[in-house]
Design a protein around this motif. Sequence first.
Motif, mmCIF file in Angstrom:
data_model
loop_
_atom_site.group_PDB
_atom_site.id
_atom_site.type_symbol
_atom_site.label_atom_id
_atom_site.label_comp_id
_atom_site.label_asym_id
_atom_site.label_seq_id
_atom_site.Cartn_x
_atom_site.Cartn_y
_atom_site.Cartn_z
ATOM 1 N N VAL A 75 0.710 -1.136 -0.033
ATOM 2 C CA VAL A 75 0.082 -0.014 -0.064
ATOM 3 C C VAL A 75 0.687 1.259 0.025
ATOM 4 O O VAL A 75 0.911 2.143 -0.847
ATOM 5 C CB VAL A 75 -0.895 -0.103 1.206
ATOM 6 C CG1 VAL A 75 -1.809 1.567 1.182
ATOM 7 C CG2 VAL A 75 -2.051 -1.008 0.995
ATOM 8 N N ALA B 69 -17.444 0.936 3.080
ATOM 9 C CA ALA B 69 -16.374 -0.159 2.146
ATOM 10 C C ALA B 69 -17.245 -1.069 1.366
ATOM 11 O O ALA B 69 -16.769 -1.609 0.436
ATOM 12 C CB ALA B 69 -15.335 -0.507 3.021
ATOM 13 N N SER C 38 -10.019 -1.013 -3.027
ATOM 14 C CA SER C 38 -10.030 -0.076 -1.771
ATOM 15 C C SER C 38 -11.194 -0.471 -0.751
ATOM 16 O O SER C 38 -10.644 -0.431 0.520
ATOM 17 C CB SER C 38 -9.667 1.178 -2.180
ATOM 18 O OG SER C 38 -10.919 1.774 -2.529
ATOM 19 N N VAL D 236 -7.178 3.937 2.330
ATOM 20 C CA VAL D 236 -6.903 2.554 2.911
ATOM 21 C C VAL D 236 -5.663 2.967 3.908
ATOM 22 O O VAL D 236 -5.758 2.278 5.005
ATOM 23 C CB VAL D 236 -6.244 1.636 1.588
ATOM 24 C CG1 VAL D 236 -5.502 0.382 2.310
ATOM 25 C CG2 VAL D 236 -7.399 1.290 0.918
ATOM 26 N N THR E 189 -7.313 4.174 7.262
ATOM 27 C CA THR E 189 -8.037 3.096 7.852
ATOM 28 C C THR E 189 -6.931 2.322 8.783
ATOM 29 O O THR E 189 -7.040 2.282 9.866
ATOM 30 C CB THR E 189 -8.792 2.330 6.945
ATOM 31 O OG1 THR E 189 -9.557 3.323 6.226
ATOM 32 C CG2 THR E 189 -9.653 1.391 7.950
ATOM 33 N N ARG E 190 -5.800 2.003 7.865
ATOM 34 C CA ARG E 190 -4.908 1.123 8.741
ATOM 35 C C ARG E 190 -4.199 1.860 9.656
ATOM 36 O O ARG E 190 -4.197 1.358 10.695
ATOM 37 C CB ARG E 190 -3.729 0.759 7.337
ATOM 38 C CG ARG E 190 -2.483 0.048 8.041
ATOM 39 C CD ARG E 190 -1.476 -0.085 7.140
ATOM 40 N NE ARG E 190 -0.867 1.485 6.907
ATOM 41 C CZ ARG E 190 -0.073 2.096 5.988
ATOM 42 N NH1 ARG E 190 -0.009 1.248 5.005
ATOM 43 N NH2 ARG E 190 0.229 3.246 5.900
ATOM 44 N N TYR F 271 -8.656 -4.023 6.763
ATOM 45 C CA TYR F 271 -7.983 -3.153 7.863
ATOM 46 C C TYR F 271 -8.639 -2.845 9.002
ATOM 47 O O TYR F 271 -8.452 -2.859 10.280
ATOM 48 C CB TYR F 271 -7.198 -1.931 7.197
ATOM 49 C CG TYR F 271 -6.008 -2.058 6.572
ATOM 50 C CD1 TYR F 271 -5.014 -2.708 7.391
ATOM 51 C CD2 TYR F 271 -5.670 -2.084 5.350
ATOM 52 C CE1 TYR F 271 -3.532 -2.917 6.873
ATOM 53 C CE2 TYR F 271 -4.332 -2.164 4.871
ATOM 54 C CZ TYR F 271 -3.364 -2.600 5.438
ATOM 55 O OH TYR F 271 -2.181 -2.781 4.812
ATOM 56 N N LEU G 18 -9.785 -3.707 0.939
ATOM 57 C CA LEU G 18 -8.705 -3.312 1.818
ATOM 58 C C LEU G 18 -9.143 -2.529 3.096
ATOM 59 O O LEU G 18 -8.649 -2.949 4.061
ATOM 60 C CB LEU G 18 -7.443 -2.405 1.143
ATOM 61 C CG LEU G 18 -6.995 -3.446 0.248
ATOM 62 C CD1 LEU G 18 -5.801 -2.592 -0.725
ATOM 63 C CD2 LEU G 18 -6.078 -4.816 0.728
ATOM 64 N N ILE G 19 -9.976 -1.655 2.906
ATOM 65 C CA ILE G 19 -10.668 -1.101 4.222
ATOM 66 C C ILE G 19 -11.391 -1.838 5.045
ATOM 67 O O ILE G 19 -11.206 -1.675 6.224
ATOM 68 C CB ILE G 19 -11.553 0.315 3.554
ATOM 69 C CG1 ILE G 19 -10.666 1.342 3.027
ATOM 70 C CG2 ILE G 19 -12.345 0.708 4.733
ATOM 71 C CD1 ILE G 19 -11.416 2.482 2.080
ATOM 72 N N LEU H 63 -6.039 4.992 -2.447
ATOM 73 C CA LEU H 63 -5.096 4.222 -1.331
ATOM 74 C C LEU H 63 -4.895 5.027 -0.175
ATOM 75 O O LEU H 63 -4.429 4.487 0.898
ATOM 76 C CB LEU H 63 -3.763 4.259 -2.391
ATOM 77 C CG LEU H 63 -3.959 3.330 -3.532
ATOM 78 C CD1 LEU H 63 -2.585 3.360 -4.478
ATOM 79 C CD2 LEU H 63 -4.312 1.753 -2.969
#
Length: 161
Positions: A12, A99, A135, A61, A64-65, A142, A138-139, A58
């Motif tokens: 990422v 998401a 995304s 993402v 969020t991470r 995470y 991935l959201i 991105l």
Amino acid sequence: MKQFWKVLDGLVNFLLALGILGVAVVCFAQIVARSIFNSSIMWSGEASRYLFVYVVFLAAVALTRDNSFICMDLIQSHIPQRARFYYDLVLRLLLIAYAAVLLIYGAQYAMQNAYQRSSSLHIPKSILYMIMPASGFLIILYSLRNIYHDILRKLGKEGAE
């Protein structure tokens, strides 16, 4: 499992940095072409727009991470400490719902545009729109990891993985 997250985090970060660099290089090339060569790069506007959209998704993402989304501190500061876990859980679940919509409808939108091509770059628009479901996925991933860590913290098992 830690290796998986480390690789995903690195991917990422790499794609985000590559997207930002791409926007800068394309915009700089366009400026140089116009001011020095009196000519325009026909595809630069479209390329920079699409790269910018990829960077925004991105970045969502990555935010969020890292638990870095802007939130209402005014509300959070008035919530008792014991209730903050549930407040954070509700916010994370709302983010997962958003998401999921992004994932489902983004995938549908990308597939609907699979046979269309962009006007200047002449690449399939589905490639451009695939950032939405990617995304979204991935959201969700995470967010679930963040919920897992929140539960471990609540149970007092911070170091458990």
